[in-house]
Design a protein around this motif. Structure first.
Motif, PDB file in Angstrom:
ATOM      1  N   ARG A  51       0.715  -1.253   0.016  1.00 27.74           N
ATOM      2  CA  ARG A  51      -0.006  -0.002   0.008  1.00 27.74           C
ATOM      3  C   ARG A  51       0.936   1.388  -0.079  1.00 27.74           C
ATOM      4  O   ARG A  51       2.092   1.117   0.318  1.00 27.74           O
ATOM      5  N   GLU A  52       0.133   2.209  -0.400  1.00 26.98           N
ATOM      6  CA  GLU A  52       0.940   3.626  -0.554  1.00 26.98           C
ATOM      7  C   GLU A  52       1.113   4.260   0.971  1.00 26.98           C
ATOM      8  O   GLU A  52       0.336   3.960   1.974  1.00 26.98           O
ATOM      9  N   PHE A  53       2.009   5.225   1.134  1.00 30.26           N
ATOM     10  CA  PHE A  53       2.130   5.954   2.337  1.00 30.26           C
ATOM     11  C   PHE A  53       1.066   6.967   2.324  1.00 30.26           C
ATOM     12  O   PHE A  53       0.636   7.603   1.255  1.00 30.26           O
ATOM     13  N   SER A  54       0.633   7.354   3.589  1.00 32.26           N
ATOM     14  CA  SER A  54      -0.339   8.497   3.468  1.00 32.26           C
ATOM     15  C   SER A  54       0.326   9.454   4.551  1.00 32.26           C
ATOM     16  O   SER A  54      -0.619   9.421   5.639  1.00 32.26           O
ATOM     17  N   PRO A  55       1.431  10.108   4.662  1.00 31.04           N
ATOM     18  CA  PRO A  55       1.848  10.857   5.597  1.00 31.04           C
ATOM     19  C   PRO A  55       1.018  12.197   6.233  1.00 31.04           C
ATOM     20  O   PRO A  55       0.180  12.552   5.521  1.00 31.04           O
ATOM     21  N   ALA A  56       1.078  12.438   7.314  1.00 31.07           N
ATOM     22  CA  ALA A  56       0.542  13.543   7.987  1.00 31.07           C
ATOM     23  C   ALA A  56       0.965  14.841   7.615  1.00 31.07           C
ATOM     24  O   ALA A  56      -0.076  15.795   7.659  1.00 31.07           O
ATOM     25  N   TYR A  57       1.943  15.014   7.015  1.00 34.37           N
ATOM     26  CA  TYR A  57       2.482  16.283   6.319  1.00 34.37           C
ATOM     27  C   TYR A  57       2.941  16.008   4.860  1.00 34.37           C
ATOM     28  O   TYR A  57       3.510  15.270   4.724  1.00 34.37           O
ATOM     29  N   ALA A  58       2.789  17.290   4.026  1.00 34.97           N
ATOM     30  CA  ALA A  58       3.469  17.244   2.848  1.00 34.97           C
ATOM     31  C   ALA A  58       4.679  18.070   3.160  1.00 34.97           C
ATOM     32  O   ALA A  58       4.644  19.217   3.720  1.00 34.97           O
ATOM     33  N   TRP A  59       5.673  17.615   2.594  1.00 36.87           N
ATOM     34  CA  TRP A  59       6.808  18.123   2.931  1.00 36.87           C
ATOM     35  C   TRP A  59       7.378  19.055   1.482  1.00 36.87           C
ATOM     36  O   TRP A  59       8.081  18.085   0.413  1.00 36.87           O
ATOM     37  N   LEU A  60       6.865  20.153   1.130  1.00 38.46           N
ATOM     38  CA  LEU A  60       7.073  20.934   0.063  1.00 38.46           C
ATOM     39  C   LEU A  60       8.301  21.698  -0.229  1.00 38.46           C
ATOM     40  O   LEU A  60       8.886  22.130   0.702  1.00 38.46           O
TER      41      LEU A  60
ATOM     42  N   GLU B 182      16.834  23.496   4.739  1.00 33.46           N
ATOM     43  CA  GLU B 182      16.963  24.684   3.983  1.00 33.46           C
ATOM     44  C   GLU B 182      15.635  25.479   4.155  1.00 33.46           C
ATOM     45  O   GLU B 182      14.665  24.843   4.268  1.00 33.46           O
ATOM     46  N   ASP B 183      15.487  26.680   3.983  1.00 34.40           N
ATOM     47  CA  ASP B 183      14.282  27.573   4.102  1.00 34.40           C
ATOM     48  C   ASP B 183      13.427  27.339   2.807  1.00 34.40           C
ATOM     49  O   ASP B 183      12.290  27.751   2.842  1.00 34.40           O
ATOM     50  N   ARG B 184      13.825  26.746   1.739  1.00 39.94           N
ATOM     51  CA  ARG B 184      13.177  26.278   0.540  1.00 39.94           C
ATOM     52  C   ARG B 184      12.232  25.093   0.838  1.00 39.94           C
ATOM     53  O   ARG B 184      11.536  24.704  -0.169  1.00 39.94           O
ATOM     54  N   TYR B 185      12.369  24.539   1.944  1.00 38.51           N
ATOM     55  CA  TYR B 185      11.538  23.401   2.456  1.00 38.51           C
ATOM     56  C   TYR B 185      10.277  24.042   3.433  1.00 38.51           C
ATOM     57  O   TYR B 185      10.577  24.920   4.244  1.00 38.51           O
ATOM     58  N   LEU B 186       9.157  23.463   3.172  1.00 37.90           N
ATOM     59  CA  LEU B 186       8.201  23.956   4.140  1.00 37.90           C
ATOM     60  C   LEU B 186       7.275  22.621   4.287  1.00 37.90           C
ATOM     61  O   LEU B 186       6.823  21.754   3.555  1.00 37.90           O
ATOM     62  N   ARG B 187       6.804  22.474   5.515  1.00 36.77           N
ATOM     63  CA  ARG B 187       5.779  21.460   6.096  1.00 36.77           C
ATOM     64  C   ARG B 187       4.270  22.180   5.884  1.00 36.77           C
ATOM     65  O   ARG B 187       3.923  22.951   6.521  1.00 36.77           O
ATOM     66  N   LEU B 188       3.370  21.182   5.389  1.00 34.15           N
ATOM     67  CA  LEU B 188       1.724  21.430   5.260  1.00 34.15           C
ATOM     68  C   LEU B 188       1.167  20.298   5.793  1.00 34.15           C
ATOM     69  O   LEU B 188       1.440  18.994   5.537  1.00 34.15           O
ATOM     70  N   SER B 189       0.258  20.863   6.681  1.00 34.54           N
ATOM     71  CA  SER B 189      -0.513  19.731   7.610  1.00 34.54           C
ATOM     72  C   SER B 189      -1.503  18.984   6.652  1.00 34.54           C
ATOM     73  O   SER B 189      -2.384  20.008   5.824  1.00 34.54           O
ATOM     74  N   MET B 190      -1.779  17.758   6.650  1.00 34.30           N
ATOM     75  CA  MET B 190      -2.610  17.240   5.808  1.00 34.30           C
ATOM     76  C   MET B 190      -3.786  16.555   6.816  1.00 34.30           C
ATOM     77  O   MET B 190      -4.625  16.034   6.509  1.00 34.30           O
TER      78      MET B 190
END
Length: 450
Positions: free
Chosen positions: A377-386, A415-423
Motif C-alpha cells: 500500500r501507499e504511504f499517506s503521511p501526516a504532512y506534505a514536505w513541500l 533549508e528554508d526552501r522546504y516547508l511543512r503543510l499539515s494534511m
C-alpha cells in the motif's frame, strides 16, 4: 453479635431497595447522571453549520448555551459566514481529520464521570498507572503489529512531549566528564531541539544533525539519537544512524499507525514512544506511553514522570481507556480503514494539484507491504514536505504566505526552501488549502502559456 447481624441485614436490604429503584423493566434508570447526560447531548446537538463545534466548557453568553467555536475562515454565531480572502492555515498538527469518526461513534466513545472518580493521587496498587489501560495498550500493539511489548515495561506520560524529555534524562549519564550529545537527522521534529535546550542540563546538550557525528572517533561521550519513524515532517520510515557502545536511540513512533504508513514489521527498540493524539486524534487529552526494554531506563523514566507530575491525570487515563476500547473493536479495522481512506483521498487531491507544477515538489515514497492490511500500500503521511524549486525562491514560507497559505518552515534544520503543510486538519482547513494551492499552480501554468 446480634447487633452486627441486624446491621448487616439492614445494609443488604437497603442496597436491594436502591437496586430495585434504579432498575426498571430490564433497564437501568438513570439517577444522578441524567442531568449531565442531557447537558452533554444538548451541546453536542448544536450544529454550528458544520463549520465549528460547541463544547461543554466553552464560552457562555448570558447564561445560555455555549457559543460555537468556528473553524478557520468561518464566523458568525452559528459559523455560517465564510470569510473571503482568508489564509489557509496548514502549519499545525491538530489531527482533526478523525473527528468525523468519533461523531459516528458518539455512543460507544462517550464518557460520563462521577464527581468522586479517582480522587486519590494513586491507583489502589499505589502506582500512577491504570493496569487495565496498560493491558489494553499491549493488546492494541499486538493487533496492529507495530511494536513488540512482551517482556517490556510501559510507562505513561503527558503526551509524547513529556516522555521525550524523560527519555533524554534517563539515557544521559550522571556525573560524566562531558554531557551527552542529543542528535536528530535533518529534517527533524523541532521539539527535540527546543525542549532539550529549554531543560538545559549539565548531563545533556543538543548538538544538531546526527550525520555530523556518524564517523566520530569519540567513544567516551554518550550519543542520544532521536529516530522519528515515520519522520515528522517528511513521512519517511527511519532507522538509527549511530551504532556502538556509546550510542543510544529514542524511537519516536507517534505516526507508526496504519493511518499514515504501511506497517512492515513490529518495532522492537530499546525505547519506543507513542501518543494518543496521532492514534485517535485526541491531542488535547495529553496522553502518551513509552515501551522500554531495560529496567534501569524504565525506572529512571518512571521516576522523572513521578517527580515532574505525579503521573498522568486519572481522568485522562479513563478517557484513553474508553477510546482504545473503541479502537480495538473488530481488530481495529474500522478506525484504521477510516483514517487511511481519509488520508489517501487527501493525498490524491494534493498530488493532482501539484503534479502539473514545476515550481513546487513534494516527497515521494515507494509503496511497501503492510502486515496489518496484508497488501502492498501507499504511504499517506501526516504532512506534505513541500520544496520551492525555483532558484530565486529560497524562502518557501514567504512564497506560500504571499499566496495565502500558512505552512511551517525554518524549524526543521533544513533549508528554508522546504516547508511543512499539515494534511491532518479539519476538512474545512484541508479544502481551503487545496483551493489556494490550486489557484497558485494555475497561475504558474497560466504564466507559462502567455
Amino acid at each position: 453479635m446480634a447487633k452486627h447481624k441486624v446491621s448487616l441485614v439492614a445494609s443488604v436490604t437497603l442496597n436491594l431497595l436502591l437496586i430495585i429503584n434504579v432498575y426498571v423493566r430490564g433497564k437501568w434508570k438513570l439517577s444522578w447522571s441524567s442531568q449531565a447526560a442531557i447537558e452533554a447531548e444538548a451541546v453536542a446537538a448544536i450544529s454550528c453549520s458544520g463549520h465549528g463545534r460547541a463544547y461543554l466548557d466553552g464560552l457562555v453568553l448570558d447564561g445560555k448555551e455555549p457559543l460555537c467555536e468556528c473553524n478557520s475562515c468561518y464566523a458568525g454565531s452559528d459559523c455560517s459566514t465564510f470569510m473571503p480572502g482568508c489564509a489557509a492555515n496548514a502549519d499545525g498538527g491538530d489531527p482533526l481529520f478523525l473527528e468525523p469518526f468519533w461523531m459516528q461513534h458518539a455512543a460507544s466513545s462517550a464518557l460520563l464521570v462521577a464527581g468522586w472518580h479517582r480522587m486519590s493521587y494513586t491507583f489502589n496498587d499505589r502506582t500512577f498507572i491504570s493496569q487495565e489501560l496498560q493491558t489494553l495498550i499491549r493488546k492494541l500493539h499486538a493487533i496492529v503489529g507495530n511494536a513488540v511489548t512482551d517482556n517490556r515495561f510501559i510507562v505513561f506520560g503527558a503526551g509524547s512531549t513529556q516522555l521525550i524529555s524523560a527519555a533524554v534524562h534517563a539515557l544521559s549519564p550522571q556525573n560524566a566528564s562531558s554531557p551527552a550529545r542529543v542528535l536528530a537527522s535533518i529534517p527533524y521534529y523541532p521539539l527535540y531541539k527546543i525542549q532539550t535546550e529549554l531543560f538545559e542540563s549539565v548531563n545533556f546538550k543538543f548538538e544538531g544533525d546526527t550525520s555530523l557525528w556518524k564517523n566520530s572517533s569519540d567513544t567516551d561521550t554518550t550519543m542520544i539519537e532521536f529516530v522519528t519513524s515515520p519522520n515528522n515532517p517528511d513521512g519517511q520510515l527511519k532507522r538509527a544512524v549511530l551504532h556502538g557502545p556509546n550510542a543510544r536511540a529514542i524511537y519516536d513512533l507517534a505516526y507508526y499507525w496504519p493511518h499514515f504508513t504501511p506497517i512492515p514489521a513490529p518495532a522492537d527498540e530499546d525505547v519506543m514512544i507513542f501518543t494518543l493524539s496521532k492514534l485517535t486524534g485526541h491531542a488535547g487529552s495529553r496522553f502518551g506511553w513509552a515501551v522500554i526494554k531495560d529496567v534501569t531506563v524504565f525506572e529512571r523514566i518512571a521516576t522523572y514522570i513521578s517527580v515532574n507530575s505525579l503521573g498522568v491525570s486519572r481522568d485522562t487515563q479513563l478517557r484513553a481507556l474508553k477510546l482504545l476500547k473503541v479502537v480495538i473493536e473488530g481488530e481495529g479495522r474500522e478506525i484504521f480503514e477510516f483514517g487511511y481512506m481519509t488520508m489517501k483521498s487527501r493525498w490524491e487531491k494534493l498530488v493532482r494539484v501539484l503534479s502539473s507544477s514545476k515550481r513546487f515538489s513534494y516527497q515521494k515514497i515507494e509503496p511497501q507491504y503492510c502486515s496489518f492490511s496484508h497488501k502492498v500500500r501507499e504511504f499517506s503521511p501526516a504532512y506534505a514536505w513541500l520544496k520551492c524549486e525555483r532558484e530565486e525562491e529560497k524562502d518557501c514560507y514567504a512564497v506560500l504566505k504571499a499566496a495565502n497559505v500558512i505552512g511551517l518552515g525554518g524549524v526543521f534544520g533544513a533549508e528554508d526552501r522546504y516547508l511543512r503543510l499539515s494534511m491532518i486538519g479539519s476538512q474545512d482547513d484541508f479544502d481551503l488549502l487545496i483551493d489556494h494551492l490550486d489557484t497558485l499552480v494555475s497561475e504558474e501554468i497560466g504564466a507559462k502559456t502567455m
